[in-house]
Every structure is written in structure tokens, then in C-alpha cells.
Write a protein that holds these residues in place. Structure first.
Motif, PDB file in Angstrom:
ATOM      1  N   ALA A   1      17.329  42.951  36.901  1.00 21.78           N
ATOM      2  CA  ALA A   1      18.442  43.923  36.765  1.00 21.78           C
ATOM      3  C   ALA A   1      19.724  43.322  37.331  1.00 21.78           C
ATOM      4  O   ALA A   1      19.741  42.811  38.451  1.00 21.78           O
ATOM      5  N   ARG A   2      20.832  43.434  36.539  1.00 20.52           N
ATOM      6  CA  ARG A   2      22.103  42.848  36.965  1.00 20.52           C
ATOM      7  C   ARG A   2      22.797  43.743  37.986  1.00 20.52           C
ATOM      8  O   ARG A   2      22.824  44.942  37.851  1.00 20.52           O
ATOM      9  N   GLY A   3      23.533  43.204  39.072  1.00 18.55           N
ATOM     10  CA  GLY A   3      24.346  43.910  40.060  1.00 18.55           C
ATOM     11  C   GLY A   3      25.776  43.383  40.012  1.00 18.55           C
ATOM     12  O   GLY A   3      26.160  42.646  39.093  1.00 18.55           O
ATOM     13  N   PHE A   4      26.584  43.802  41.038  1.00 18.19           N
ATOM     14  CA  PHE A   4      27.966  43.335  41.137  1.00 18.19           C
ATOM     15  C   PHE A   4      28.017  42.141  42.059  1.00 18.19           C
ATOM     16  O   PHE A   4      27.417  42.132  43.143  1.00 18.19           O
ATOM     17  N   SER A   5      28.787  41.235  41.661  1.00 16.70           N
ATOM     18  CA  SER A   5      28.953  40.060  42.518  1.00 16.70           C
ATOM     19  C   SER A   5      29.886  40.402  43.674  1.00 16.70           C
ATOM     20  O   SER A   5      30.606  41.396  43.648  1.00 16.70           O
ATOM     21  N   LEU A   6      29.893  39.601  44.682  1.00 16.09           N
ATOM     22  CA  LEU A   6      30.742  39.822  45.845  1.00 16.09           C
ATOM     23  C   LEU A   6      32.210  39.801  45.452  1.00 16.09           C
ATOM     24  O   LEU A   6      33.013  40.601  45.945  1.00 16.09           O
ATOM     25  N   ILE A   7      32.568  38.946  44.553  1.00 19.94           N
ATOM     26  CA  ILE A   7      33.966  38.871  44.104  1.00 19.94           C
ATOM     27  C   ILE A   7      34.362  40.148  43.398  1.00 19.94           C
ATOM     28  O   ILE A   7      35.456  40.695  43.615  1.00 19.94           O
TER      29      ILE A   7
ATOM     30  N   VAL B   1      33.088  43.136  43.866  1.00 18.09           N
ATOM     31  CA  VAL B   1      33.200  44.191  44.877  1.00 18.09           C
ATOM     32  C   VAL B   1      34.534  44.096  45.600  1.00 18.09           C
ATOM     33  O   VAL B   1      35.232  45.085  45.820  1.00 18.09           O
ATOM     34  N   LEU B   2      34.901  42.863  45.950  1.00 14.74           N
ATOM     35  CA  LEU B   2      36.161  42.684  46.656  1.00 14.74           C
ATOM     36  C   LEU B   2      37.343  43.089  45.788  1.00 14.74           C
ATOM     37  O   LEU B   2      38.315  43.688  46.268  1.00 14.74           O
ATOM     38  N   VAL B   3      37.284  42.776  44.513  1.00 18.21           N
ATOM     39  CA  VAL B   3      38.368  43.154  43.607  1.00 18.21           C
ATOM     40  C   VAL B   3      38.501  44.668  43.534  1.00 18.21           C
ATOM     41  O   VAL B   3      39.606  45.238  43.583  1.00 18.21           O
ATOM     42  N   VAL B   4      37.352  45.355  43.428  1.00 19.70           N
ATOM     43  CA  VAL B   4      37.376  46.815  43.364  1.00 19.70           C
ATOM     44  C   VAL B   4      37.950  47.403  44.651  1.00 19.70           C
ATOM     45  O   VAL B   4      38.769  48.334  44.633  1.00 19.70           O
ATOM     46  N   LEU B   5      37.512  46.846  45.775  1.00 17.96           N
ATOM     47  CA  LEU B   5      38.007  47.351  47.053  1.00 17.96           C
ATOM     48  C   LEU B   5      39.512  47.164  47.177  1.00 17.96           C
ATOM     49  O   LEU B   5      40.225  48.041  47.676  1.00 17.96           O
ATOM     50  N   VAL B   6      40.006  46.034  46.750  1.00 13.91           N
ATOM     51  CA  VAL B   6      41.441  45.784  46.816  1.00 13.91           C
ATOM     52  C   VAL B   6      42.201  46.777  45.948  1.00 13.91           C
ATOM     53  O   VAL B   6      43.229  47.336  46.346  1.00 13.91           O
ATOM     54  N   VAL B   7      41.680  47.022  44.732  1.00 15.15           N
ATOM     55  CA  VAL B   7      42.338  47.972  43.835  1.00 15.15           C
ATOM     56  C   VAL B   7      42.361  49.373  44.447  1.00 15.15           C
ATOM     57  O   VAL B   7      43.381  50.074  44.438  1.00 15.15           O
ATOM     58  N   LEU B   8      41.189  49.791  45.016  1.00 18.24           N
ATOM     59  CA  LEU B   8      41.129  51.105  45.648  1.00 18.24           C
ATOM     60  C   LEU B   8      42.068  51.190  46.847  1.00 18.24           C
ATOM     61  O   LEU B   8      42.749  52.198  47.066  1.00 18.24           O
TER      62      LEU B   8
END
Length: 677
Positions: free
Chosen positions: A21-27, A29-36
Motif C-alpha cells: 500500500a502506497r503512503g506519503f513521502s516525507l517531502i 508531508v513537509l510540502v503539505v505542512l508548509v502550505v497549511l
């Protein structure tokens, strides 16, 4: 026949390669956090401005409420005071009633340093007792002149009738007790309590061809005679064994090289008191009073040691004619306030004489130099009737005093009619002992003193009694129990104590200080302005008619000191000559009455004449033709170009500190309705 069953085998689809099963990579996650984070911060950036707006709006609302309360209090009094002025400091930094500062602009809210204070009085060496705090921002203008009232009805105070109580409007007041240098038995204080102004009659104290007999002629006790040239004064005599005291405020000339200027000496219990020795009963033939006699106004020349005379101001060169205000002075009975008693609670009852012109202090001293301002008068004063040139009138008093500190909030509130007896004050965040102030010093009570003073004082306005004081959360032993919610700004009184003293619906006055250095001030135009001969002789209660002295100044301008900038005055009557001719080929003279003008408050337009800076009103502001028709003041019809100039504006100011700057709310009103006809 046998039927066979055909079996079909399911053919599997081509197999696919299986992945976990595929997940989110660390990069990711970091991109999403920055956007939020960017989005959230963008939203949050909107709130501080909103919080600041809400805070400023709340402060503005409180300021308007306090200013309105103060203005209503002034308007609802029996008689408004005459003026409010700024005083210069003496060597110890106390307010000097011999030095009115007319250079102070009404909007000057600067915080002065010691060097700034010294610059105000370059000829006085200030000591380290001179605190610039008492001459900065809202404390620059704080001397009240002529708070007028009839002697009140004597009331019960602490279960006994000690006299007639009156509480000044703008307390606490600056006060220091002393002794009259001419009379060791006579106590003095820092206020002046006086009766109504006496009527002036100018006479000569030396024989002349017109008056070979210089004996002054007075019709009644409400008159006095004055000789400006010889500095003599005379009062109506009275048979008795005591002394009468009179107070005099005046303008006087001061020579500085070739420049002659005017200073104002206000009522001061230690320097401007005149004493009249009454005539002993056995000295009057057949019980009749002797005629008035002349006596010196100042201790100078042959009268240097005359105890009846007032102290001569420094650099005095002459009285300004018609500038003085003379009135009967009330005598201070003693220098111990009635309520300045030990723990056993025994009041120091004043001992009154048969002279109604007597008073004492009812409220105790605080901080060594301050008093909330409750006075008590001889009860005979309420029924005393004065005989004057305009007929009989009830005895009234005028009080001149200096507000102790305009950063001490004073406001009146009514006690609730039933429990809970909680009173909400206008301001929250009341300061209590131990709080750290903006200058990183510890708060020590409402009065700036080395010893601790109360955080909150409560007085009954009707009786003058101190109901209580609290310091550091502890009420005084003689107080009715109460607590203070400093964050909310409310006072909760003990139910049983309120009921026992019958304080329901009583009018209470609260004194306290708050965070942000909130302060209250009253400004008022002078009740009546008189004419000065030159720009250099203009003081806080006078004006100069432009062009009247060697054509100095605008020919249709009336000049006032900078201290009057922005105030409103009413010209009772004035005359102006134009360049238009009438049917007889004579210049047309126009007459106007009851016109209101606001004095220029733009300092860029102030004018300077030989070192004297003045502001003005200009007839052009209401009459454009004053410029096109070359109007000029003229005194031809009556001898006075302008007469009956009255101040008509009253301003209530509230300030508070917001960061490094002061914010203010001003509420103005007019004391009379001006009409033009």
C-alpha cells in the motif's frame, strides 16, 4: 443416455505485479505542512489588527464616558469656576501661584525631564525635590481659580455636626500646612478661600487740589479704595477686637532691561494676604465707627515691616491698573484636619468664633502633601447675609487650589439600593501596591510618596466622611469593609456595614489609579478678559487690541496668550471703522454684540512682537468684508473698541498611554449662547 457435464475451467486474468500500500513521502508531508502553515498564518495575521481595533475602541469608549461624566459634573454645579491655568514650579517643585505660565498650549502633552523643568524657570535653581512628573502631560494645567459655591447647610458628620461640609470638584488637591510669618498663631495652607469680589473705587491717599482731604469714602463693607500710584488700600472699618483678612490677586509690571512685561500673582495664603486691624469698641466715639484709613498694600519702603501688608513680588515695578481682585479671606482655624485623628477615632472638632469667615480641613492629609479636598466651614456662614452695593446676598466662597495629580481618577457613583452592594467603576485594571509600573518601579499607592499610601479611597460626597480606604488588599481599621476586584474595576461593600450606616443610594466618590496612566483634566476659558495696553502686558486673563499701541498687530485682530489657543470667547460689544463713507462723507462705524470666536490654535500662525508670542481671533472669520473694506478697531463711540469679552468654552479631557504615546478624548461645551444682532 448419459448426459455429461461439461466443466469449464476459469481462466485467470494475467497476474499483476503486487505492490505494498502506497503512503506519503516525507517531502510530500513537509510540502503539505508548509502550505497549511502559510494559510493558517495568513488567517492569523488578520486577528492582531482586529484585536487592536477592539482594544482601541474599548479605550475610546471608556475615555468618552469619563470625559462626559466630568463635563456633566461641572455643568451641574451651582456655579462654574473662573479659570484653569498652568503654574510654574518654585525651587522645590511646588506649584508657584505667583507665576502663571501662559506659554503652555492646551494640547501640550509632553513628558518633561528635569532639564526641561529647569528651562521653564531659568532664574530659579531647582532642587532635587522638583519632580517633572507634576508639570508633564495632563498635569501641566491644573490650578483651579474661583470654584464658587454658597456655604452649605451644616450636616451631621460622623454622628456630630462639626460645620458645613463642601468637597471640591477636582480633588485630590496639593496642600501643605504652614504658619503665617506675620502671625505665629495663624495657620496657613496651600489653597485660598475667599468671599465674593469687592467693588473697586479708585481714590488718592495723598492730598490733592481736587481732594484736599484724602480720607477714603466707602459706602459699605463690599467696597474698597485703592491708590495705584502710592500702593495704598483702604477697607470699611468694623468695631471689634479681631483682625480681618483680605486676599488680593493682581497683575504687576516687571522690567527686564528695556522690555516691560506683566506677571500674575494669584491668591496665595502666604504672600497675598492683607490684614485689617479692627477698631476696638472703646475707640469709637458714642459707639460709632471711625472712617476708613489707608494702609500699604506691600511691604516696601517705610512699610517694609508692616504686618498688615502683603509680600512684594520679586522684580515688582508697579501694579497693573484695574487688574486686582480683592475679597474677604476666610481664616483657616487650625492646621489639623478634623479627621486626622488617632486610632481611637476621636475627631479634632474645630473651634469656631462668631466670625462666619472661617474654615478648616475635614479630610486628612495623605502622602504628606495631598488632601482629597473636603473643607468644613463655620456653620454661621450658611445663614450669613452680606450687604453689597447690589443688595443683600447669601455668603458665598470661592476656592483657588491646585489639583494634586490629574492621573488620580475621581468619579462619583451611587450605592445600590439593595444588596449586593457592588459598584462598578469606569476603568478596569486598578493599580494595587506592588504592581510593576512602566518605568519598572513598584507601585506604592495613589500618592507618589516614599511611604505606602492607599490604593483606593472612598468618600461620602454629602457628608464628607471617608467611608474607607484599601491598600494591598487590606482595608483601614476605621473603614467599612469592602473589597476591590482590580481586574474588573469593581468595589464590593459589606452588606451589613452599608445597612448599618444607611448608605443605600448615597453618592460616593472614588479615588484610584489604573494601568496605562489614565488621567482626567478640565480646561476652561477665563470667565472675563480685560484689555491690556501692549502685547507685552497680556496675561492669562487679558487681550490686546490689534493696532492700539503704535499700530502693532493686525488692525482687525484681537490677541490672546498661547494658553488660550482653541478656546472660544464672546465679544460682548465692539466697534469697527471701515473705508466706506456715509451720507455725510464720514467713515462708517459698525457696531456688533455677542459674537463668538474660536481663538486660533495653529501655532504656525502665532505672531511675535518684541519677543512676546501671541495668538488671536480675526474678524475676517465671520466678516469677509473686514479685509476688503479695511476694517479697524475704533474706540470713538464709547472709548472702548472692545468690551465685555467673556470665555465661553469648557473642555473635559481624558488621556491614557498607548505604547510610547499619549491618546486623548476631548469633550467640549459652551457656557453661554452667543447671539449676533
Amino acid at each position: 443416455m448419459t448426459t455429461g457435464i461439461r466443466v469449464f475451467h476459469r481462466r485467470n486474468a494475467p497476474s499483476k505485479r503486487r505492490h505494498p500500500a502506497r503512503g506519503f513521502s516525507l517531502i510530500e508531508v513537509l510540502v503539505v505542512l508548509v502550505v497549511l502553515l502559510i494559510g493558517i498564518l495568513s488567517v492569523l495575521r488578520l486577528f492582531p489588527g482586529g484585536f487592536l481595533t477592539i482594544q482601541r475602541t474599548g479605550e475610546l469608549t471608556i475615555g468618552q464616558s469619563l470625559a462626559g461624566q466630568q463635563l456633566d459634573q461641572q455643568k451641574n454645579t451651582e456655579s462654574i469656576f473662573e479659570s484653569v491655568v498652568a503654574l510654574l514650579p518654585d525651587a522645590n517643585g511646588a506649584p508657584d501661584t505667583k507665576s502663571v505660565d501662559t506659554s503652555v498650549l492646551p494640547d501640550d502633552l509632553r513628558d518633561l525631564t528635569f532639564d526641561d523643568l529647569q528651562a521653564l524657570v531659568p532664574n530659579v535653581a531647582l532642587t532635587n525635590k522638583a519632580d517633572p512628573y507634576y508639570f508633564s502631560n495632563i498635569n501641566r494645567i491644573r490650578h483651579i481659580i474661583g470654584e464658587n459655591f454658597r456655604i452649605p447647610i451644616p450636616t451631621s458628620n460622623a454622628g456630630k455636626v462639626f460645620g458645613a461640609v463642601y468637597m471640591v470638584q477636582n480633588g485630590p488637591v496639593y496642600n501643605a500646612f504652614g504658619t503665617d510669618p506675620n502671625d505665629p498663631n495663624q495657620a496657613t495652607d496651600s489653597i485660598a478661600v475667599r468671599g465674593a469680589a469687592l467693588q473697586r473705587t479708585e481714590q488718592s491717599s495723598v492730598p490733592t487740589l481736587d481732594t484736599p482731604d484724602p480720607t477714603p469714602i466707602l459706602q459699605n463693607p463690599s467696597q474698597y479704595a485703592i491708590d495705584y500710584q502710592n500702593l495704598q488700600i483702604a477697607f470699611y472699618p468694623r468695631i471689634g477686637t479681631g483682625k480681618r483678612r483680605f486676599t488680593i490677586s493682581y497683575n504687576y509690571y516687571v522690567a527686564n532691561g528695556n522690555l516691560v512685561s506683566v506677571r500674575s500673582a494669584l491668591n496665595d495664603p502666604t504672600t497675598t494676604i492683607l490684614t485689617v486691624n479692627d477698631i476696638p469698641a472703646n475707640a469709637a466715639p458714642n459707639g460709632q465707627a471711625l472712617p476708613p484709613i489707608w494702609q500699604p498694600i506691600f511691604k516696601t519702603g517705610a512699610a517694609a515691616n508692616d504686618t498688615r501688608a502683603a509680600a512684594l513680588p520679586q522684580n515688582f515695578t508697579g501694579l497693573v491698573r484695574n487688574s486686582e481682585d480683592v475679597s474677604r479671606a476666610f481664616r483657616l482655624v487650625n492646621s489639623t484636619p478634623v479627621n486626622d485623628y488617632p486610632v481611637n477615632g476621636t475627631p479634632n472638632a474645630p473651634v469656631w468664633s462668631d466670625d462666619p469667615y472661617e474654615y478648616a480641613w475635614y479630610s486628612e492629609q495623605d502622602g504628606g502633601y495631598a488632601n482629597v479636598g473636603v473643607l468644613i466651614f463655620n456653620p454661621r456662614g450658611h445663614n450669613e447675609i452680606e450687604q453689597t452695593t447690589s443688595g443683600p446676598r447669601p455668603l458665598s466662597a470661592r476656592v483657588d487650589y491646585t489639583s494634586c495629580d490629574n492621573h488620580i481618577i475621581h468619579e462619583d457613583r451611587s450605592m445600590p439600593t439593595k444588596p449586593p452592594y457592588t459598584v462598578k467603576l469606569s476603568l478596569p485594571f486598578i493599580l494595587t501596591q506592588g504592581d510593576i509600573l512602566a518605568d519598572q518601579t513598584a507601585y506604592n499607592g495613589i500618592f507618589r510618596d516614599s511611604k505606602a499610601t492607599p490604593d483606593v479611597l472612598v468618600y461620602n460626597v454629602n457628608t464628607g466622611e471617608e467611608l474607607g480606604q484599601i491598600a494591598g488588599g487590606v482595608t483601614d481599621a476605621l473603614s467599612i469593609p469592602f473589597t476591590v476586584n482590580s481586574q474588573v474595576g469593581s468595589v464590593r461593600f459589606d452588606d451589613a456595614a452599608v445597612a448599618n450606616k444607611g448608605l443605600q443610594s448615597a453618592t460616593l466618590r472614588f479615588f484610584y489609579r489604573t494601568q496605562k496612566d489614565w488621567g482626567m483634566q478640565v480646561q476652561k476659558a477665563q470667565a472675563r478678559y480685560t484689555k491690556a495696553d501692549t502685547p507685552a502686558t497680556v496675561d492669562y486673563k487679558s487681550f490686546y487690541v490689534g493696532g492700539s499701541a503704535n499700530n502693532v498687530g493686525g488692525l482687525h485682530r484681537l490677541y490672546f496668550p498661547p494658553s488660550e489657543a482653541g478656546k472660544t470667547v464672546v465679544l460682548g460689544e465692539y466697534y469697527a471703522v471701515t473705508n466706506k463713507m456715509d451720507s455725510q462723507n464720514k467713515p462708517i462705524i459698525k457696531r456688533f454684540t455677542n459674537e463668538a470666536y474660536q481663538i486660533n490654535d495653529n501655532r504656525a500662525l502665532f505672531e511675535t512682537f518684541n519677543g512676546v508670542t501671541l495668538t488671536f481671533i480675526d474678524l475676517i472669520s465671520q466678516h469677509a468684508e473686514a479685509d476688503t473694506d479695511a476694517w479697524q478697531w475704533t474706540s470713538d463711540p464709547t472709548g472702548l473698541a472692545v468690551s465685555n469679552v467673556q470665555g465661553s468654552s469648557l473642555k473635559s479631557r481624558v488621556i491614557w498611554r498607548s505604547g510610547d504615546r499619549w491618546r486623548k478624548v476631548d469633550t467640549d461645551t459652551f457656557l453661554l449662547q452667543a447671539q449676533t444682532r
